[in-house]
Design a protein around this motif. Sequence first.
Motif, PDB file in Angstrom:
ATOM      1  N   LEU A  21       0.845  -1.194   0.000  1.00  0.00           N
ATOM      2  CA  LEU A  21       0.000   0.000   0.000  1.00  0.00           C
ATOM      3  C   LEU A  21       0.879   1.242   0.000  1.00  0.00           C
ATOM      4  CD1 LEU A  21      -2.947   0.595  -0.001  1.00  0.00           C
ATOM      5  CD2 LEU A  21      -2.967   0.598   2.470  1.00  0.00           C
ATOM      6  N   GLY A  22       1.939   1.173   0.821  1.00  0.00           N
ATOM      7  CA  GLY A  22       2.885   2.300   0.867  1.00  0.00           C
ATOM      8  C   GLY A  22       3.496   2.557  -0.503  1.00  0.00           C
ATOM      9  N   ARG A  23       3.844   1.453  -1.179  1.00  0.00           N
ATOM     10  CA  ARG A  23       4.456   1.590  -2.513  1.00  0.00           C
ATOM     11  C   ARG A  23       3.474   2.241  -3.490  1.00  0.00           C
ATOM     12  NH1 ARG A  23       8.000   2.304  -6.382  1.00  0.00           N
ATOM     13  NH2 ARG A  23       7.586   1.151  -8.257  1.00  0.00           N
ATOM     14  N   PRO A  29      -9.372  14.266  -6.006  1.00  0.00           N
ATOM     15  CA  PRO A  29      -8.988  15.578  -6.576  1.00  0.00           C
ATOM     16  C   PRO A  29      -7.717  16.158  -5.943  1.00  0.00           C
ATOM     17  CG  PRO A  29     -11.321  15.517  -6.062  1.00  0.00           C
ATOM     18  CD  PRO A  29     -10.724  14.304  -5.430  1.00  0.00           C
ATOM     19  N   ARG A  30      -7.281  15.603  -4.799  1.00  0.00           N
ATOM     20  CA  ARG A  30      -6.079  16.157  -4.168  1.00  0.00           C
ATOM     21  C   ARG A  30      -4.786  15.535  -4.696  1.00  0.00           C
ATOM     22  NH1 ARG A  30      -7.637  16.281   2.238  1.00  0.00           N
ATOM     23  NH2 ARG A  30      -9.341  17.787   2.108  1.00  0.00           N
ATOM     24  N   LEU A  31      -4.920  14.562  -5.598  1.00  0.00           N
ATOM     25  CA  LEU A  31      -3.706  13.926  -6.133  1.00  0.00           C
ATOM     26  C   LEU A  31      -2.811  14.973  -6.786  1.00  0.00           C
ATOM     27  CD1 LEU A  31      -4.887  10.660  -7.905  1.00  0.00           C
ATOM     28  CD2 LEU A  31      -3.555  10.849  -5.838  1.00  0.00           C
ATOM     29  N   PRO A  32      -1.485  14.843  -6.605  1.00  0.00           N
ATOM     30  CA  PRO A  32      -0.572  15.826  -7.221  1.00  0.00           C
ATOM     31  C   PRO A  32      -0.755  15.900  -8.749  1.00  0.00           C
ATOM     32  CG  PRO A  32       0.657  14.341  -5.781  1.00  0.00           C
ATOM     33  CD  PRO A  32      -0.736  13.817  -5.833  1.00  0.00           C
ATOM     34  N   LEU A  33      -1.036  14.721  -9.364  1.00  0.00           N
ATOM     35  CA  LEU A  33      -1.156  14.711 -10.833  1.00  0.00           C
ATOM     36  C   LEU A  33      -2.607  14.469 -11.246  1.00  0.00           C
ATOM     37  CD1 LEU A  33       2.057  12.631 -11.502  1.00  0.00           C
ATOM     38  CD2 LEU A  33       1.729  14.988 -12.138  1.00  0.00           C
ATOM     39  N   PHE A  34      -3.521  15.103 -10.478  1.00  0.00           N
ATOM     40  CA  PHE A  34      -4.948  14.868 -10.741  1.00  0.00           C
ATOM     41  C   PHE A  34      -5.314  15.254 -12.188  1.00  0.00           C
ATOM     42  CE2 PHE A  34      -9.357  16.655 -10.562  1.00  0.00           C
ATOM     43  CZ  PHE A  34     -10.008  15.435 -10.537  1.00  0.00           C
ATOM     44  N   LEU A  39       1.479   7.289  -6.271  1.00  0.00           N
ATOM     45  CA  LEU A  39       0.442   8.290  -6.562  1.00  0.00           C
ATOM     46  C   LEU A  39       0.746   9.638  -5.921  1.00  0.00           C
ATOM     47  CD1 LEU A  39      -2.857   6.268  -6.123  1.00  0.00           C
ATOM     48  CD2 LEU A  39      -1.811   6.980  -8.232  1.00  0.00           C
ATOM     49  N   LEU A  40       1.252   9.601  -4.671  1.00  0.00           N
ATOM     50  CA  LEU A  40       1.330  10.834  -3.895  1.00  0.00           C
ATOM     51  C   LEU A  40       2.748  11.252  -3.563  1.00  0.00           C
ATOM     52  CD1 LEU A  40      -1.316   9.377  -1.538  1.00  0.00           C
ATOM     53  CD2 LEU A  40      -1.799  11.352  -2.923  1.00  0.00           C
ATOM     54  N   GLY A  41       3.716  10.352  -3.819  1.00  0.00           N
ATOM     55  CA  GLY A  41       5.090  10.639  -3.403  1.00  0.00           C
ATOM     56  C   GLY A  41       5.751  11.680  -4.290  1.00  0.00           C
ATOM     57  N   PRO A  42       6.949  12.081  -3.917  1.00  0.00           N
ATOM     58  CA  PRO A  42       7.660  13.104  -4.702  1.00  0.00           C
ATOM     59  C   PRO A  42       8.022  12.618  -6.102  1.00  0.00           C
ATOM     60  CG  PRO A  42       9.083  12.159  -2.989  1.00  0.00           C
ATOM     61  CD  PRO A  42       7.723  11.629  -2.745  1.00  0.00           C
ATOM     62  N   LYS A  43       8.152  11.275  -6.254  1.00  0.00           N
ATOM     63  CA  LYS A  43       8.557  10.755  -7.574  1.00  0.00           C
ATOM     64  C   LYS A  43       7.358  10.342  -8.424  1.00  0.00           C
ATOM     65  CE  LYS A  43      13.081   9.072  -6.098  1.00  0.00           C
ATOM     66  NZ  LYS A  43      13.928   7.912  -5.891  1.00  0.00           N
ATOM     67  N   ALA A  44       6.154  10.711  -7.992  1.00  0.00           N
ATOM     68  CA  ALA A  44       4.962  10.309  -8.747  1.00  0.00           C
ATOM     69  C   ALA A  44       5.049  10.849 -10.164  1.00  0.00           C
ATOM     70  CB  ALA A  44       3.723  10.862  -8.054  1.00  0.00           C
ATOM     71  N   ASP A  45       4.792   9.983 -11.125  1.00  0.00           N
ATOM     72  CA  ASP A  45       4.799  10.479 -12.502  1.00  0.00           C
ATOM     73  C   ASP A  45       3.480  10.126 -13.178  1.00  0.00           C
ATOM     74  OD1 ASP A  45       5.060   7.806 -12.865  1.00  0.00           O
ATOM     75  OD2 ASP A  45       6.671   7.910 -14.351  1.00  0.00           O
ATOM     76  N   GLU A  46       3.303  10.752 -14.328  1.00  0.00           N
ATOM     77  CA  GLU A  46       2.008  10.678 -15.001  1.00  0.00           C
ATOM     78  C   GLU A  46       1.622   9.240 -15.348  1.00  0.00           C
ATOM     79  OE1 GLU A  46       0.572  13.023 -18.812  1.00  0.00           O
ATOM     80  OE2 GLU A  46       1.814  14.248 -17.504  1.00  0.00           O
ATOM     81  N   GLN A  47       2.613   8.488 -15.873  1.00  0.00           N
ATOM     82  CA  GLN A  47       2.297   7.137 -16.358  1.00  0.00           C
ATOM     83  C   GLN A  47       1.827   6.224 -15.233  1.00  0.00           C
ATOM     84  OE1 GLN A  47       5.543   5.110 -18.227  1.00  0.00           O
ATOM     85  NE2 GLN A  47       4.320   3.351 -18.794  1.00  0.00           N
TER      86      GLN A  47
END
Length: 1851
Positions: A951-953, A1034-1039, A958-966
């Motif tokens: 779950l952490g992974r 809606p709060r996702l960094p890459l929403f 989704l929410l970590g600093p390395k979250a990317d679009e893909q």
Amino acid sequence: MNRPKAAAVRRPGAVPKPSAHPPPGDFIALGSKGQGGEGKAAGSLLKPAPAGLPSERKRDAAAALAGPPGWAGWPSAPKLASTPPLSALGRLAEAAVAEKRAISPSIKEPSVIPIEVGPTVLLEEIEAAEAEGNDDRIEGVLCGAVKQLKMNRAKPDTTLYLSLMYLAKIKPNIFATEGVIEALCSLLRRDASINFKAKGNSLVSVLACNLLMAAYEEDENWPEIFVKVYIEDSLGERIWVDSPHCKTFVDNIQTAFNTKMPPKSMLLHGEVGRSSGDLSAGSSPHPSMTEEEDSQSELLIAEEKMSPEQEGQLMPRYDDLAESVEEYVLDMLRDQLNRRQPMDNVSRNLLRLLTATCGYKEVRQMAVQRLEMWLQNPKLTKPAQDLLMSVCMNCNTHSSEDMEVISNLIKIRLKPKVLLNHYMLCVRELLNAHRDNLGTTIKFVIFNELSNARNPNNMQILYTVLQHSSEQAPKYLAMVFQDLLTTKDDYLRASRALLREIIKQTKHEINFQAFCLGLMQERKEAQYTEMEFKERFVIHITDLLAVSMMLGITAQVKEAGIAWDKGEKKNLEVLRSFQNQIAAIQRDAVWWLHTVVPSISKLAPKDYVHCLHKVLFTEQPETYYKWDNWPPESDRNFFLRLCSEVPILEDTLMRILVIGLSRDLPLGPADAMELADHLVKRAAAVQADDVEVLRVERIQLIDAVLNLCTYHHPENIQLPPGYQPPNLAISTLYWKAWPLLLVVAAFNPENIGLAAWEEYPSLKMLMEMVMTNNYSYPQCTLTDEETRTEMINRELQISQREKQEILAFEGHLAAASTKQTITESSSLLLSQLTSLDPQGPPRRPPPHVLEQVKSLNQSLRLGHLLCRSRHPDFLLNIIQRQASSQSMPWLADLVQSSEGSLDVLPVQCLCEFLLHDAADESTSGEEEEEGESKEQRAKKRQRQQKQRQLLGRLQDLLLGPKADEQTTCEVLDYFLRRLSSSQVASRVLAMKGLSLVLSEGGLRDGEEKDHPMEEDSGDSELLQGYQWLLRDLPRLPLFDSVRATTALALQQAIHMETDPQTISAYLVYLSQHAPVEEQGQHNDLALDVARLIVERSTIMSHLFSKLSYCAESDAVLVALLSIFSRYIKRMRQSKEGEEVYSWSESQDQVFLRWTSGETATMHILVVHAMVILLTLGPPQGDGDFYTLLDIWFPEKKPLPTAFLVDTSEEALLLPDWLKLRMIRSEVPRLVDAALQDLEPQQLLLFVQSFGIPVSSMSKLLQYLDQAVSHDPQTLEQNIMDKNYMAHLVEVQHERGATGGQTFHSLLTASLPARRDSAETARSKSSPENNQGQSRIRTLSQVRVLGPEDDLAGIFLQLFPLNPDPRWQNSNLRPLALALQQALGQELARIRQGNTQVTGITARLLQAVAALINSPHSGALVMAMHRNHFISCPLMRQLYQYQRCMPQDTAFSSLFFKVLMQMLQWLENPAVEDGPLRAQLKVFAVQYSSRHRISDVRGGFLHLTEALTFRRDPDLISSTVRAIIATLKSGEKCNVEPELISKALQGLIETHSPYLEELLTVLFSATVETTARFPAMKPIAVVSSLLLQDKEETPVKKELDSCSTEAAWLGPSSGLLNDWLEMLDPEVISSCPDLQQKLLFSWNKAGSQVPSFRPYLLALLTHQSSWTTLHQCIRLLLCRNREQRFDPTASLDFLWACIHIPRIWQGRDQRTPQKRREEFVLHLKASELISMVELILAEAETRYQNTEEASCTLIQSRLPLLLSCSHGDLESIKKVTEYLTSCIQQWGSSSVGKCCQDLLLQMYLQLPEQLVSMPEVLLSSEGARDSSTCKTPVTPSHQKAACGMPTWPAGS
């Protein structure tokens, strides 16, 4: 210029004698006479001075000596270096030496009488003599000047030498006379009689050199005298030879020797600045150089580079005198070297001269023999080193002399390190001098090393050589080792020792791969081809290869290997480099064994396999060290392991497989498979992240491995003809191949893995097994029970079939060999073979194979490798393929086992695991806690921990600093896709997964729950269970990147979801976050929500039920209203011209226009949805409701009008069912709008509906009252049951409704006596069930059809071609009834016997037939198919009429035709079955069976109709059987041949089984008809059928010319051929025209060759009489024939005629040696020309393909032409004339080229008869293909065997 410095230095106190010449002009010597002053003067000489005339000489010395302007390229004044003082004794000794070396008699004294003039008037004298043209005087004056210089060598007159320099500058040519040259050369020689005191100044010599240079600068051929004075000075004092001011002159002289001089930087003697050499060899060398001298020499080295002008002056000057110069120099040197003097008493200068003359190979030979001694002489060390360098640099011819020089150089032994280092430098230069020196050097060094007189420096030389040529040297070294191994003596032990020593001494700095490749190169020299011990040679080379590989283990490799064994990763690059090196050498070694070794020697199988195993390190360990016990015992196993645990290269693996497949090489398939399997697994075990152990690019590897398994039956066994043996594999190899390929696929997923996954199901099954770690069959990834069962059943079927095939095959083998009967018990092959179908369904692996795969997976982690592959993503493929509800325990194990490497697995896999866990938790509730054991609890805790980690992974993605679009898209997409699943459990799980993944992130960035986001302030409290959607998502960094996909997923989900609360949450989310920036997205959103509102009425009624209305319902209504209000505003803003919808979507769009002028285009469902929303009433405090209400139902304004977009007709905006919804609502404006413009029947309908509020009912009744007063009659007509209606009004009044009194009085005033119960029931029907109807149909009188009615139009009304489903026509029923009534009445009259009919049935059939034959027939039949309830009764009536009127044959025939055409459309596979199709089929069969054919002609007509329109086998068969029965009953065959031919052709195409029977009956019946119809002869019929017979599949037939033509095999040609042979054995005699076409017809455009033609031609040649054959030949070779014949068939026939066996019967079978050729077919000249035309026609057809093909064809036909000409000169002449005219006519076209070829071939074959070559050939390009004279080539397709010509069998 310098004063005589030597004298000044010698006698410091001496004053110049008064007798000496005073300095001219006002020259005053300044400064002291010491060294410093001299230095200054010397320095000042180099400065440039201004230009001045000769008269201006009265200035200081510097200006006077500077020379005229622009004196570049020539030293302004000779600069002298200081000469060291010499003792008187030394000078005496030197003088003696010089005198000894008496000048050779060829150097003459000057022969011109000198004329001495004063230095001051020299210039004037010369100019005067020149003006007079007195050359002798010029010469005399110049010689006089030289004489003066000679007299005053020590102190020459300044004016004199400056004048000479000036003259040389402006008039160099005056010096180039023989006398002047001799005079100047005398200055260059040492004068023995000169006073010793005057010796010191070299100025005169330098001046002479530069004057000569100026004179000869432009001359390319210099006199030999220069070389002689050069050699004299070189051996003498080197006064000018070493002077830098004479460098250009000296360099030009040295071009005579072609010596490449070492650059100064390489020269070691430090005396570059000295002007004179040593006095004698006895003088001691200079012990050292001062710092000043050192820096001076450095300066000179820096100045060594020549200026461009000097380079321009340097050129070869002795090309013409090269030989004489060489002879002179060699004589001088031999004289010097052969003198009787001690060897150490050699002058340094001699060594320097040798250095300069090393360009001569004899000099190199002389020098090298003495070099070692000179090098060891400390007095001569430095010049000897220079000489060594020069010898090495000039050793550039690789002649036998130079090879001897190299041999001597190698033998030189040196000990001092300085000398040794210089020696190695020289060796490098030697290697650079000539490319072949490298090999020679290595060879001499190795041979020296192996000799008794070993040079201790050998290894150092080798080290230098290997460093210098790292690529080439190992190759030459290997060649020497090869040479050693070819000798008679066994050199292997010595070679091993030598190789080890070389590697040790050269510190492993050798390119092992290049060395090994060198050992494996094939050698073509005689000693190799004639080698005695070839087998031994190969085995020894193999041994050296193995040793070389082990020698590659350096100390670093060993250390890294030991560390790796301990699990430490240090110095890995060294180890990896070593492993890759071994892999490359093994690849080369396998190449060598595959390609080179077979060409050297045919090794015994045992030896060959031994060599292969040895290089791959799979041989027994003792074979590696048995020769010399190396490696030592302590390292043996470790070394062997290091060499074997290496990657395997693709080429190695492929070659091993190819060797196994090759029949010529001794490695069998089983051994090759075993070896490949071992190597692949060995390499796979070495796997690490930093090395590619098993890289394979070529997918052909799979086929190669599978080919090794193939079973080939013994070649000597003949199988029955026509039997095709099954593809079989040897079971043990087959089940070894798949695991091997599995390992390769795991290491190469992107190519081999992908190919296996897509094309090889068995391999895919094994891949899935190792990925899921489940080894059951069928594999666990097959979740569907049906599929599993089907797979097991299929495996049983395949194994049964396989068993039968193998038994049958073994039976055939036994029958051909042991004659034994094979049963299951006695079979040998059954247990050993399996069917080979690698791309077929996966087979059940044997248990031991599954065990093997399991252990492989455990040791090599194959499953992990396959799961780790992302491109292609096998794991994702499995996950997506399995049903979402399916449990995937293997996936859990996979995630569980991948410790810390979750990022390796695809995101979808992690999501699936999360869902899997969530499902597990929900099923295994908490109540089991008590009964669990400790282990289970520990496992559970571990699982929960893994889930938290997972779950952490996912949250990090989704929410970590390395979250990317893909990744964000992938994670959400995985869950969101399941929200629209059709299974509830799947949807619930997906929501649970989303809430788990998203909910944690709410408080990530310090946000607190007290401050929720503004946009979800209202709804988040209401829908508590959906916070993940409304708040967290809606709060996702890459929403923004997932907004569109989320909205799309939810738009799909609202149609599948059944939980109202979930739908509410989705709608609220969509109203807030759906992206509506683009028009298309907004349209889709509006339409999806509209579909929900309009079509899912149950959900809507639940959501907005009055009973359960709550705040949530309010929120949802607000959300819906906001969606639509935004949409309608946008649509009304869009301009009229904009394409809002694409054309394809426009059929449900309406164009809306408001009275205020706004317009919009939208889907009709969206309009209806908005109206439905308005009927729900306003929510609390929302302005959107009233905005929408004002738009659609504006107060006191008309409603907007709507038009269909596609047809522009006005559309019904508010259908009745919607008006009813409006009337039922509590919004007054809606009720009023619904009641406007209602017709009486609509009002009546609404009054009878339920659920209408009292206020609305009151308005309805008031409208009814108005209708009564307005149009009572229409209203009354529409009331079915007045009694019921009156009662209804009364009930409404009781509810509290007002109005309707007038209507009630109308009802009660005239109640009718009886009511129709059916009508009553009908009046009760709810209008909601008839949404599309706009009117209530009243039954009217059925109309009567008259003769003038347009029946085709009526039929089209009943069955419209393109119906509109929205506007159904309600007038169909009466029309259909009218038509049925008219047909029924006519049928009734006929049955009563009344033949006077109206003809409406016939008219209708004609109308239908006309429509069926129109272009719209398909659409009409489909309309009839859809409206079968109308079409079936009509067709039945037509059929009844046909049965009642059998005498009307025209009607019957037309009806049958219509039936056939309709069935043709209905039997299309795309059309589903229906009542109409079934009915027509029954009619057709009944019609044809009932229609017992009265006459044969009618039967044939029906048969052709059945064949043309509808190929129903039953119908065709029944008709044919009827015709056969009729003919057998003796009926006359009164049928036209065309009709019979058409019917027979149709039967052939449909493969009818009755064809032969029909032909038999026909031919027996046609005997009497042939008189009327000659074309009805049986032979004519068969021939014409064969001509028409076309083929479905062309069969490729290989011809000699390698082109392929399509041979057309008709489906019944075999049968027809047999008939033809039976009816006409001569083939061509009965119907010559038809049969000629059959045999010889030619269609040039399409080259379809009938397959039966060769068979018929064979019959013709073998069975026809001579008369028939003669007729045929005449016909083919007739010049004025009308049609063209197939040239190939014609020529083949003529060739066969010559070789008919009957001609040669009775002859002697043994052909005598001197037999003359007998000519069988004698042709006239015109016939020969016809034959030539045929040959050219055939060649031209081939010319289209390739020129070579046509040429070869002409060559092959030539013997036939020559045989038919009988060598008749006249005939041949006519043929050549004809060809010549053709060439002139056709030019360079294909025909012309073919003519040229034929003519040239004839010329080559008959040179003696065609005496002169035709001119045309001489002008043409000549033959396009080389052809041999007198060598006729007989093509294989023409050589007829004695029993049968060689045409391919046709049938």
